[in-house]
Enzyme design. Sequence first.
Site, PDB file in Angstrom:
ATOM      1  N   HIS A 164       0.785  -1.289  -0.098  1.00 21.37           N
ATOM      2  CA  HIS A 164      -0.048   0.065   0.045  1.00 21.37           C
ATOM      3  C   HIS A 164       0.766   1.292   0.081  1.00 21.37           C
ATOM      4  O   HIS A 164       2.084   1.116  -0.095  1.00 21.37           O
ATOM      5  CB  HIS A 164      -0.756   0.086   1.299  1.00 21.37           C
ATOM      6  CG  HIS A 164      -0.275  -0.437   2.365  1.00 21.37           C
ATOM      7  ND1 HIS A 164       0.435   0.490   3.303  1.00 21.37           N
ATOM      8  CD2 HIS A 164      -0.067  -1.489   2.994  1.00 21.37           C
ATOM      9  CE1 HIS A 164       0.755  -0.045   4.410  1.00 21.37           C
ATOM     10  NE2 HIS A 164       0.580  -1.461   4.276  1.00 21.37           N
ATOM     11  N   ALA A 165       0.355   2.510   0.043  1.00 21.68           N
ATOM     12  CA  ALA A 165       0.819   3.510   0.003  1.00 21.68           C
ATOM     13  C   ALA A 165       1.984   3.833   1.052  1.00 21.68           C
ATOM     14  O   ALA A 165       3.224   4.366   0.679  1.00 21.68           O
ATOM     15  CB  ALA A 165      -0.105   4.971   0.135  1.00 21.68           C
TER      16      ALA A 165
END
Length: 90
Positions: free
Chosen positions: A15-16
């Site tokens: 994820h980010a």
Amino acid sequence: MKQFEFVVQDAMGIHARSAGDMAAAAKQFTSLIKLKKEEKEADLKDPLAIMRLAIKQEERVIISAAGEDENQAIQQLKDLIEKIGLNKSR
């Protein structure tokens, strides 16, 4: 060239935050560092490129480094990936 392969364990995949952490670590090295999922590949120094791979939990990926500091890069990235929970030691 050095490389290592792992299966993503994090329920959210890459994820980010994890992409940003990996990119920040990779930027410390002069080696060319890539993240590969199946036939797709991204520059590990670019968090947006990492996110475009859309890597999910249980997917197998490869990180490779080529350059004069490839050994240090691979070791630091292995440690980081375990620390942030993408891959856990068994």
